[in-house]
Design a protein around this motif. Structure first.
Motif, PDB file in Angstrom:
ATOM      1  N   PRO A   8       5.171 -14.825   8.661  1.00 30.32           N
ATOM      2  CA  PRO A   8       4.296 -13.669   8.357  1.00 30.32           C
ATOM      3  C   PRO A   8       2.925 -14.178   8.979  1.00 30.32           C
ATOM      4  O   PRO A   8       2.200 -13.073   9.231  1.00 30.32           O
ATOM      5  CB  PRO A   8       4.360 -13.978   6.764  1.00 30.32           C
ATOM      6  N   ARG A   9       2.407 -15.240   9.172  1.00 27.86           N
ATOM      7  CA  ARG A   9       1.305 -15.569   9.638  1.00 27.86           C
ATOM      8  C   ARG A   9       1.112 -15.247  10.975  1.00 27.86           C
ATOM      9  O   ARG A   9       0.051 -14.600  11.720  1.00 27.86           O
ATOM     10  CB  ARG A   9       0.790 -16.948   9.506  1.00 27.86           C
ATOM     11  N   LEU A  10       2.317 -15.095  11.773  1.00 31.71           N
ATOM     12  CA  LEU A  10       2.523 -14.985  13.100  1.00 31.71           C
ATOM     13  C   LEU A  10       2.231 -13.618  13.261  1.00 31.71           C
ATOM     14  O   LEU A  10       1.585 -12.936  14.371  1.00 31.71           O
ATOM     15  CB  LEU A  10       3.670 -15.435  13.862  1.00 31.71           C
ATOM     16  N   VAL A  11       2.923 -12.814  12.582  1.00 29.38           N
ATOM     17  CA  VAL A  11       2.889 -11.223  12.490  1.00 29.38           C
ATOM     18  C   VAL A  11       1.393 -10.903  12.188  1.00 29.38           C
ATOM     19  O   VAL A  11       0.815  -9.776  12.947  1.00 29.38           O
ATOM     20  CB  VAL A  11       3.821 -10.822  11.492  1.00 29.38           C
ATOM     21  N   SER A  12       0.861 -11.447  11.195  1.00 31.75           N
ATOM     22  CA  SER A  12      -0.380 -10.848  10.797  1.00 31.75           C
ATOM     23  C   SER A  12      -1.593 -11.270  11.736  1.00 31.75           C
ATOM     24  O   SER A  12      -2.391 -10.548  11.926  1.00 31.75           O
ATOM     25  CB  SER A  12      -0.629 -10.929   9.231  1.00 31.75           C
ATOM     26  N   GLU A  13      -1.574 -12.634  11.916  1.00 32.06           N
ATOM     27  CA  GLU A  13      -2.770 -13.258  12.485  1.00 32.06           C
ATOM     28  C   GLU A  13      -2.799 -12.994  14.100  1.00 32.06           C
ATOM     29  O   GLU A  13      -3.601 -13.073  14.671  1.00 32.06           O
ATOM     30  CB  GLU A  13      -2.719 -14.513  12.053  1.00 32.06           C
ATOM     31  N   ILE A  14      -1.454 -13.289  14.574  1.00 29.59           N
ATOM     32  CA  ILE A  14      -1.332 -13.441  16.195  1.00 29.59           C
ATOM     33  C   ILE A  14      -1.172 -12.022  16.748  1.00 29.59           C
ATOM     34  O   ILE A  14      -1.617 -11.434  17.637  1.00 29.59           O
ATOM     35  CB  ILE A  14      -0.180 -14.308  16.585  1.00 29.59           C
ATOM     36  N   VAL A  15      -0.017 -11.293  15.925  1.00 33.00           N
ATOM     37  CA  VAL A  15       0.297  -9.941  16.593  1.00 33.00           C
ATOM     38  C   VAL A  15      -0.723  -9.174  15.981  1.00 33.00           C
ATOM     39  O   VAL A  15      -1.026  -8.079  16.749  1.00 33.00           O
ATOM     40  CB  VAL A  15       1.815  -9.463  16.202  1.00 33.00           C
ATOM     41  N   GLY A  16      -1.401  -9.258  14.727  1.00 36.44           N
ATOM     42  CA  GLY A  16      -2.257  -8.156  14.216  1.00 36.44           C
ATOM     43  C   GLY A  16      -1.600  -7.274  13.383  1.00 36.44           C
ATOM     44  O   GLY A  16      -2.169  -5.999  13.324  1.00 36.44           O
ATOM     45  N   ASN A  17      -0.303  -7.325  12.978  1.00 42.26           N
ATOM     46  CA  ASN A  17       0.346  -6.350  12.101  1.00 42.26           C
ATOM     47  C   ASN A  17       0.380  -6.693  10.781  1.00 42.26           C
ATOM     48  O   ASN A  17       1.301  -7.689  10.494  1.00 42.26           O
ATOM     49  CB  ASN A  17       1.556  -6.051  12.692  1.00 42.26           C
ATOM     50  N   PRO A  18      -0.364  -6.273   9.679  1.00 50.99           N
ATOM     51  CA  PRO A  18      -0.339  -6.862   8.336  1.00 50.99           C
ATOM     52  C   PRO A  18       0.866  -6.508   7.526  1.00 50.99           C
ATOM     53  O   PRO A  18       0.801  -6.680   6.347  1.00 50.99           O
ATOM     54  CB  PRO A  18      -1.686  -6.327   7.767  1.00 50.99           C
ATOM     55  N   ASN A  19       1.848  -5.521   8.162  1.00 50.92           N
ATOM     56  CA  ASN A  19       2.945  -4.866   7.423  1.00 50.92           C
ATOM     57  C   ASN A  19       4.069  -6.130   6.951  1.00 50.92           C
ATOM     58  O   ASN A  19       4.305  -6.771   7.851  1.00 50.92           O
ATOM     59  CB  ASN A  19       3.395  -3.790   8.473  1.00 50.92           C
ATOM     60  N   HIS A  20       3.961  -6.292   5.685  1.00 52.75           N
ATOM     61  CA  HIS A  20       5.004  -7.392   5.191  1.00 52.75           C
ATOM     62  C   HIS A  20       6.565  -6.920   5.336  1.00 52.75           C
ATOM     63  O   HIS A  20       7.106  -7.891   5.546  1.00 52.75           O
ATOM     64  CB  HIS A  20       4.802  -7.524   3.498  1.00 52.75           C
ATOM     65  N   ALA A  21       6.871  -5.636   5.700  1.00 56.93           N
ATOM     66  CA  ALA A  21       8.178  -5.582   5.728  1.00 56.93           C
ATOM     67  C   ALA A  21       8.448  -6.028   7.494  1.00 56.93           C
ATOM     68  O   ALA A  21       9.642  -6.420   7.427  1.00 56.93           O
ATOM     69  CB  ALA A  21       8.292  -4.049   5.783  1.00 56.93           C
ATOM     70  N   VAL A  22       7.443  -5.870   8.257  1.00 56.07           N
ATOM     71  CA  VAL A  22       7.730  -6.155   9.797  1.00 56.07           C
ATOM     72  C   VAL A  22       7.868  -7.675   9.658  1.00 56.07           C
ATOM     73  O   VAL A  22       8.622  -8.301  10.375  1.00 56.07           O
ATOM     74  CB  VAL A  22       6.668  -5.826  10.597  1.00 56.07           C
ATOM     75  N   ALA A  23       7.164  -8.527   8.877  1.00 54.52           N
ATOM     76  CA  ALA A  23       6.929  -9.924   8.645  1.00 54.52           C
ATOM     77  C   ALA A  23       8.596 -10.519   8.267  1.00 54.52           C
ATOM     78  O   ALA A  23       9.132 -11.354   8.724  1.00 54.52           O
ATOM     79  CB  ALA A  23       6.082 -10.670   7.854  1.00 54.52           C
ATOM     80  N   GLY A  24       9.102  -9.608   7.260  1.00 55.67           N
ATOM     81  CA  GLY A  24      10.623  -9.807   6.715  1.00 55.67           C
ATOM     82  C   GLY A  24      11.293  -9.486   7.843  1.00 55.67           C
ATOM     83  O   GLY A  24      12.538 -10.360   7.978  1.00 55.67           O
ATOM     84  N   LEU A  25      11.240  -8.537   8.633  1.00 56.82           N
ATOM     85  CA  LEU A  25      12.396  -8.255   9.618  1.00 56.82           C
ATOM     86  C   LEU A  25      12.284  -9.323  10.704  1.00 56.82           C
ATOM     87  O   LEU A  25      13.431  -9.565  11.219  1.00 56.82           O
ATOM     88  CB  LEU A  25      11.784  -6.734  10.243  1.00 56.82           C
ATOM     89  N   VAL A  26      11.154  -9.681  11.260  1.00 55.27           N
ATOM     90  CA  VAL A  26      11.178 -10.831  12.097  1.00 55.27           C
ATOM     91  C   VAL A  26      11.964 -12.029  11.525  1.00 55.27           C
ATOM     92  O   VAL A  26      13.035 -12.501  12.390  1.00 55.27           O
ATOM     93  CB  VAL A  26       9.700 -11.311  12.399  1.00 55.27           C
ATOM     94  N   ALA A  27      11.936 -12.617  10.163  1.00 56.28           N
ATOM     95  CA  ALA A  27      12.631 -13.548   9.846  1.00 56.28           C
ATOM     96  C   ALA A  27      14.085 -13.365   9.717  1.00 56.28           C
ATOM     97  O   ALA A  27      14.998 -14.182  10.065  1.00 56.28           O
ATOM     98  CB  ALA A  27      12.352 -13.923   8.539  1.00 56.28           C
ATOM     99  N   PHE A  28      14.341 -11.891   9.621  1.00 54.03           N
ATOM    100  CA  PHE A  28      15.801 -11.412   9.486  1.00 54.03           C
ATOM    101  C   PHE A  28      16.369 -11.602  10.804  1.00 54.03           C
ATOM    102  O   PHE A  28      17.651 -11.764  11.042  1.00 54.03           O
ATOM    103  CB  PHE A  28      15.923  -9.973   8.840  1.00 54.03           C
ATOM    104  N   LEU A  29      15.618 -11.058  11.762  1.00 50.77           N
ATOM    105  CA  LEU A  29      16.324 -11.062  13.112  1.00 50.77           C
ATOM    106  C   LEU A  29      16.682 -12.543  13.442  1.00 50.77           C
ATOM    107  O   LEU A  29      17.928 -12.706  14.139  1.00 50.77           O
ATOM    108  CB  LEU A  29      15.204 -10.857  14.253  1.00 50.77           C
ATOM    109  N   LEU A  30      16.140 -13.673  13.272  1.00 51.66           N
ATOM    110  CA  LEU A  30      16.510 -14.837  13.367  1.00 51.66           C
ATOM    111  C   LEU A  30      17.787 -15.354  12.755  1.00 51.66           C
ATOM    112  O   LEU A  30      18.693 -15.674  13.285  1.00 51.66           O
ATOM    113  CB  LEU A  30      15.375 -15.965  13.207  1.00 51.66           C
TER     114      LEU A  30
END
Length: 418
Positions: free
Chosen positions: A249-271
């Motif tokens: 979630p920090r990588l998605v929001s702080e590094i990528v710049g996308n604060p969407n929590h669903a996207v953060a959850g999707l990234v973990a799901f992909l792994l």
């Protein structure tokens, strides 16, 4: 520690509780396994919200995540073989009890210590289910599913872990009560699963008057070289799991710049989803070959994730998650199979426990170090260093495993009559 246990007298056939058919029990236990493991990763998209609300540091966030591993290890070491002695149902019900209380604790979460308690209980639940539910699903399988039962159990286990952040991310982003609704729904699902387990036939005859002991953790000297090599790959693989389950979630929001929590959850799901799929595929091929290929996947995946952290690319992060997951899967399933192939059957339980100790240490300690480092050096620099460290571990394991495989091949060739 030794605990006394006296089995209650019971007879499945005369029980007033209606029992599920074999097919229904198989499906129900697989769903139950998924629900429990799903709860273990539900908090992933919420860590940023907890951090904002309670104002704790990044290292505290990683400690909250990592307490889960303490619970898993405690359950694995203390209760590893108890279900063989007291039956599957009592242990599954105990695991469901911990899962239900964990969700209730998160519903009431306030101070940090409450979050720590919720994660510990979740870990105890997952630790009990890791072995007991796998055995229960396999034993409940109808004849037509018997050869695929282990794959179903694996999919339920890792698939549940992957679904947790995906569903929670959607709930947090798009539905009301972002810190509570997911756990309320999960608590209801766990309660329904209690009915399933209660109604499923018992597949083990309990041993009356048995004394329950912790599972020994020991590695015989003869298998230590291959154990160290395989466990190094497993360590690298589970460190990646910790990175995505705690820090994505920090990588998605702080590094990528996308604060969407669903996207953060999707990234973990992909792994985790790609890890589950690769384990199912890896089980069909030679374990040693798949373990080495898993190391290669980890190296490539971590290179992509490191590049994504350096450039802020969402595409690279998502691709790296999939590739790293494909590599991580065999480091768990094929790694354990490679080690157990060289161990006497009566020593496999303690070697398996030792292997999981390494994995869950890897799930917790590296990510705590990353949290601490990010406070001093920033998340970008620390994240790149983390990815590089995991890649180096995977390369070391790959080299060691390749040398061991060549040595074993030479010994077999020398022993073959000409």
């Amino acid at each position: 520690m030794i605990i006394g246990y006296t089995s209650p007298l019971h007879a499945e056939r005369s029980s007033p509780v209606p029992r599920l058919s074999q097919a229904a029990a198989f499906a129900g236990l697989a769903v139950t396994f998924t629900v429990v493991m799903l709860g273990a990763t539900l908090p992933t998209p919420m860590y940023a919200l907890y951090q904002q609300e309670l104002r704790f540091s990044p290292i505290t966030q990683t400690v909250i995540f990592s307490v889960y591993a303490v619970g898993v290890l405690a359950a694995l070491v203390l209760t590893g073989r108890w279900s063989d002695l007291v039956g599957r149902r009592p242990m599954l019900l105990a695991g469901l009890g911990f899962a239900l209380v964990s969700s209730v604790v998160f519903l009431l979460a306030g101070p940090v210590w409450v979050l720590l308690l919720g994660r510990l209980l979740s870990g105890l639940s997952a630790g009990i289910f890791a072995g007991t539910a796998t055995a229960a699903v396999v034993e409940a399988a109808p004849e037509s599913w018997r050869t695929r039962a282990s794959a179903v159990a694996t999919a339920a286990n890792i698939g549940g872990l992957g679904l947790g952040p995906l569903l929670a991310g959607i709930f947090v982003q798009y539905l009301p009560a972002p810190l509570h609704l997911s756990f309320a729904v999960h608590a209801v699902a766990v309660a329904l699963c209690v009915l399933i387990v209660w109604s499923a036939p018992e597949t083990v005859t309990p041993t009356p008057g048995v004394r329950l002991r912790p599972q020994p953790v020991r590695v015989p000297a003869a298998v230590r070289p291959v154990f160290v090599s395989a466990a190094t790959a497993g360590f690298a693989g589970f460190a990646v799991t910790g990175l995505f389950a705690a820090i994505s979630p920090r990588l998605v929001s702080e590094i990528v710049g996308n604060p969407n929590h669903a996207v953060a959850g999707l990234v973990a799901f992909l792994l985790l989803g790609s890890s589950a799929a690769s384990q199912l595929v890896a089980n069909r091929f030679d374990a040693g070959v798949m373990l080495r290929l898993g190391c290669v996947g980890l190296v490539v995946g971590m290179a992509l994730v490191g590049l994504s952290v350096a450039t802020g690319s969402m595409a690279l992060l998502a691709t790296g998650a999939v590739v790293a997951g494909v590599g991580q899967g065999p480091t768990l399933s094929s790694g354990l199979k490679t080690v157990n192939a060289r161990v006497d059957p009566d020593q496999r339980a303690e070697v398996t426990s030792s292997y999981f100790v390494v994995l869950y240490v890897a799930l917790s300690l590296p990510v705590i170090g990353l949290g601490a480092a990010s406070q001093s050096w920033g998340l970008r620099t620390s994240g790149i260093a983390f990815c590089a460290g995991v890649a180096v571990l995977a390369v070391v394991s790959l080299v060691a495993l390749t040398l061991l495989a060549r040595r074993s091949a030479r010994k077999e060739a020398a022993a073959t009559p000409r």
